[in-house]
Design a protein around this motif. Structure first.
Motif, PDB file in Angstrom:
ATOM      1  N   GLU A  86      -8.832  21.048  28.538  1.00 13.34           N
ATOM      2  CA  GLU A  86      -9.222  21.423  29.895  1.00 13.34           C
ATOM      3  C   GLU A  86     -10.584  22.100  29.827  1.00 13.34           C
ATOM      4  O   GLU A  86     -10.799  22.988  28.982  1.00 13.34           O
ATOM      5  CB  GLU A  86      -8.194  22.372  30.527  1.00 13.34           C
ATOM      6  CG  GLU A  86      -6.820  21.753  30.728  1.00 13.34           C
ATOM      7  CD  GLU A  86      -5.827  22.732  31.332  1.00 13.34           C
ATOM      8  OE1 GLU A  86      -6.277  23.802  31.809  1.00 13.34           O
ATOM      9  OE2 GLU A  86      -4.628  22.431  31.317  1.00 13.34           O
ATOM     10  N   ARG A 155      -9.006  25.086  27.750  1.00 11.29           N
ATOM     11  CA  ARG A 155      -7.935  24.938  26.764  1.00 11.29           C
ATOM     12  C   ARG A 155      -8.446  23.970  25.703  1.00 11.29           C
ATOM     13  O   ARG A 155      -8.886  22.860  26.027  1.00 11.29           O
ATOM     14  CB  ARG A 155      -6.656  24.402  27.398  1.00 11.29           C
ATOM     15  CG  ARG A 155      -5.579  24.032  26.383  1.00 11.29           C
ATOM     16  CD  ARG A 155      -4.246  23.683  27.029  1.00 11.29           C
ATOM     17  NE  ARG A 155      -3.572  24.877  27.509  1.00 11.29           N
ATOM     18  CZ  ARG A 155      -2.342  24.881  28.034  1.00 11.29           C
ATOM     19  NH1 ARG A 155      -1.672  23.737  28.178  1.00 11.29           N
ATOM     20  NH2 ARG A 155      -1.770  26.006  28.443  1.00 11.29           N
ATOM     21  N   ASP A 186      -5.984  28.900  24.676  1.00  3.67           N
ATOM     22  CA  ASP A 186      -6.400  29.096  26.062  1.00  3.67           C
ATOM     23  C   ASP A 186      -7.433  30.220  26.104  1.00  3.67           C
ATOM     24  O   ASP A 186      -7.136  31.359  25.699  1.00  3.67           O
ATOM     25  CB  ASP A 186      -5.207  29.457  26.945  1.00  3.67           C
ATOM     26  CG  ASP A 186      -4.305  28.265  27.217  1.00  3.67           C
ATOM     27  OD1 ASP A 186      -4.836  27.152  27.433  1.00  3.67           O
ATOM     28  OD2 ASP A 186      -3.071  28.433  27.206  1.00  3.67           O
TER      29      ASP A 186
END
Length: 323
Positions: A86, A155, A186
């Protein structure tokens, strides 16, 4: 990797720990915002060993349902592989920056977990993210190299060959000799180093005597993410006596520190920080009732019945809001 926290923030984190908050972002690292079992080049025990040897008779901490599962690669890595799952936003992390992360670490060959920051370390103490100062050798080389360039909110998965992990040195029963490791990380915040010369001074700080409630004034309006009630703010601060403006304590010579604003946290921060935006500077007037009580804190140099003024620079935000 562990640092000595100033007295005010130590008290803040103790308040949060005693509250029993379920908020995963309320400082685990608490005693310091960091666990002692991080992927460090100096640790010689794994979580598995630590938990086995513990004499704590309390029920074991519950597994955090928000902890992500880690997908391992098809082949054992021979060089560092960084996979962005991400995308994040904001400044890219560089050497010298502090990166606040949550992580799960597994053995690459079979996915067996050996460590994570999501589950509580002990019953009744909330878990919290872990701060990494890049480029200082305080963590394994795979982290020092693999976290360069990450952004807040990202992430990433790090597949780390053994020579960038622990090499030929086994670590307990799970991490064997020449073991490749995989981490799902994260990124909660990326904090750039602050110049102590920019720390606030008593000039321009309002004096306060006899305050009955916590109030705040923005000295500099921030333009970044707003800190909401229940979240954790990454701050630098200077604490002043309210009656004469004498500075008592500062975080500016050390690393930025996380302070939770969840219920049960240090009242001066719980009541004074929400609504502030990253990049801002705020003066928080704290009466004794929202600080250390009527007796003050002699160790800090704060006499009985004396107001505090905390000038805070907000550097980052993470965690779930409660409102």
């Amino acid at each position: 990797m562990r640092r000595t926290l100033p007295l005010l923030v130590t008290a803040t984190l103790l308040f949060a720990a005693c509250s029993g908050s379920d908020d995963n972002a309320s400082d685990n690292s608490a005693g310091e915002t960091a666990s002692t079992d991080e992927p460090s080049d100096t640790s010689d025990t794994s979580d598995a060993e630590t938990e086995t040897e513990s004499s704590d008779t309390d029920a074991p901490p519950a597994t955090n349902p928000d902890k992500p599962e880690v997908e391992i690669p098809d082949e054992i890595p021979t060089e560092l592989q960084v996979t962005v799952i991400e995308e994040g936003t904001g400044p890219e992390a560089a050497a010298g920056d502090t990166v606040i992360v949550d992580y799960v670490g597994v053995r690459t060959r079979d996915g067996v977990e050996f460590d994570n920051s999501y589950d509580p370390r002990q019953a009744g103490v909330p878990a919290s993210p872990f701060p990494v100062v890049l480029g200082q050798g305080g963590v394994i080389a795979g982290w020092d190299q693999g976290l360069v360039g990450v952004q807040s909110g990202a992430r990433v998965r790090l597949d780390i060959p053994s020579d960038l992990a622990y090499g030929a040195e086994a670590r307990g029963d799970i991490i064997g000799e020449n073991e490749a490791l995989t981490f799902l990380i994260d990124v909660r915040a990326v904090i750039q180093p602050a110049d102590p010369a920019d720390a606030p001074t008593e000039m321009g700080v309002p004096e306060s005597e006899g305050a009955t409630e916590t109030t705040s004034t923005d000295l500099v309006e921030g333009e970044g993410t707003e800190l909401l009630a229940g979240q954790t703010g990454i701050i630098n601060y200077v604490l002043f006596r309210g009656d004469n403006g004498v500075p008592l304590e500062s975080s500016w010579e050390a690393e930025p520190v996380p302070v939770p604003t969840a219920e049960g946290g240090f009242p001066g921060f719980v009541n004074g920080l929400p609504g502030m935006k990253v990049g801002g500077r705020r003066a928080i007037v704290v009466p004794p009732a929202d600080a250390f009580g009527p007796d003050g804190n002699p160790q800090l140099g704060l006499p009985a019945g004396t107001d505090m003024i905390i000038v805070v620079d907000l550097l980052g935000v993470y965690g779930q809001a409660t409102g």
